[in-house]
Design an enzyme around this catalytic site. Structure first.
Site, PDB file in Angstrom:
ATOM      1  N   CYS A  59       0.832  -1.207   0.000  1.00 10.44           N
ATOM      2  CA  CYS A  59       0.000   0.000   0.000  1.00 10.44           C
ATOM      3  C   CYS A  59       0.871   1.264   0.000  1.00 10.44           C
ATOM      4  O   CYS A  59       1.558   1.517  -0.967  1.00 10.44           O
ATOM      5  CB  CYS A  59      -0.989  -0.039   1.166  1.00 10.44           C
ATOM      6  N   HIS A 102      -3.683  -5.360   1.045  1.00  9.33           N
ATOM      7  CA  HIS A 102      -3.110  -5.604   2.373  1.00  9.33           C
ATOM      8  C   HIS A 102      -3.189  -7.089   2.751  1.00  9.33           C
ATOM      9  O   HIS A 102      -4.117  -7.485   3.461  1.00  9.33           O
ATOM     10  CB  HIS A 102      -3.882  -4.798   3.420  1.00  9.33           C
ATOM     11  N   GLU A 151      -1.580  -8.635   4.957  1.00  8.47           N
ATOM     12  CA  GLU A 151      -1.446  -8.810   6.413  1.00  8.47           C
ATOM     13  C   GLU A 151      -2.798  -8.748   7.109  1.00  8.47           C
ATOM     14  O   GLU A 151      -2.902  -9.082   8.288  1.00  8.47           O
ATOM     15  CB  GLU A 151      -0.471  -7.771   6.995  1.00  8.47           C
TER      16      GLU A 151
END
Lengths: 221, 79
Positions: free
Chosen positions: A87, A197, A199
């Site tokens: 990002c 993202h 994660e």
């Protein structure tokens, strides 16, 4: 597998990234402040996390890309250090010149925060080697400037060299990026940048765990 | 010494903000607006008094930070 997560003023996704790396690699990453001039000795992977470094002033990632720690990241990336930008991190490594092109305002001018579907276009990278070529994973995006653009010649080259790592599944491109590009790697394959993202799609609380395999790939790389 | 720097998007780079402004102008009743491109403007105050040296420095500033030459052009004007 020694990892480091870079921290700039305005970054806000570093804890998610630290947790994701901790859980998958079993080791706690070093969090490295932007004014440091050297990465910890023995660092195998640098992750530049998401957020809004320097409030997105001037251009997203522009000021962070010129901070002291990035000089060391650039020097070591040239020698093969693995770098993953997520990002704002993708914007930072691209502004730093580690990846070609630029990330500009989403085509419809809206900040997008939603789940998208990504196709693994290259499963030979350090972040995709545990995934199946062409397989599809769900992953959240949250950005206002993720519209990837690059000149026609470079686009042709990165497509031809298999350097598009992640592509938004047709019809799910959230930002107008050229060729539905969600993530790319550099020529040597040791620098990867992506807008989504991963994660945030690795545990039950996230709703899905599609991106666990991405982090597991780090162990094999 | 004062410098003015204008940063504009290169031709062919989409400018959704410029497009939105263009549409807004149209809906406000301004007819005949064929296009709007949005850019940035900077004023930089320099201690340097030598014009040639200032120009060299400003060019470096633009190349290294103020403009992203992948997508933007810049123009420097020294007062």
């Amino acid at each position: 597998m020694n990892s480091a997560v870079l921290l700039f003023p305005g970054i806000n996704r570093e804890h998610d990234m630290v947790l994701a790396l901790q859980r998958t690699t079993g080791k706690t990453p070093h969090v490295v402040w932007h004014t440091d001039t050297n990465l910890p000795a023995g660092t195998d992977l640098v992750v530049v996390p998401g957020g809004f470094s320097y409030g997105d002033y001037l251009r997203c990632g522009a000021i962070a890309a010129r901070s002291p720690i990035m000089a060391d990241v650039k020097a070591k990336a040239a020698k093969g250090l693995k770098v993953l930008g997520v990002c704002n991190g993708f914007q930072i490594v691209t502004e730093a010149g580690l990846l070609p092109g630029a990330l500009v305002r989403n085509a419809d001018l809206k900040f997008v925060c939603k789940e998208v579907r990504l196709r693994i276009e290259n499963n030979q990278t350090f972040f995709t080697n545990k995934t199946a070529q062409g397989s599809i994973v769900s992953c959240p995006v949250a950005h206002g400037e993720g519209n990837y653009i690059v000149d026609a010649e470079t686009l042709k080259r990165i497509e031809g060299e298999g350097r598009v790592v992640f592509r938004y599944v047709e019809g799910t491109n959230p930002n107008g990026a050229m060729n539905d590009i969600a993530g790319i790697c550099n020529e040597a394959g040791n620098v990867i940048g992506m807008m989504p993202h991963p994660e945030n799609m690795i545990e039950a609380l996230h709703g899905k765990q599609d991106c666990v395999t991405l982090f597991e790939s780090l162990l094999a790389a | 010494m004062k410098a003015k720097i204008k940063v504009t998007l290169k031709n062919g780079v989409l400018d959704p903000q410029g497009k939105a402004i263009e549409h807004a102008l149209g809906s406000m009743g301004f007819s005949g607006v064929n296009g709007v491109r949005q850019g940035k403007f900077f004023e930089v105050e320099l201690a340097e008094t030598d014009k040639a040296k200032a120009e060299v420095m400003l060019k470096q500033m633009c190349e290294k930070l103020i403009a992203n030459t992948v997508i933007e052009n810049y123009a420097i004007e020294l007062a």
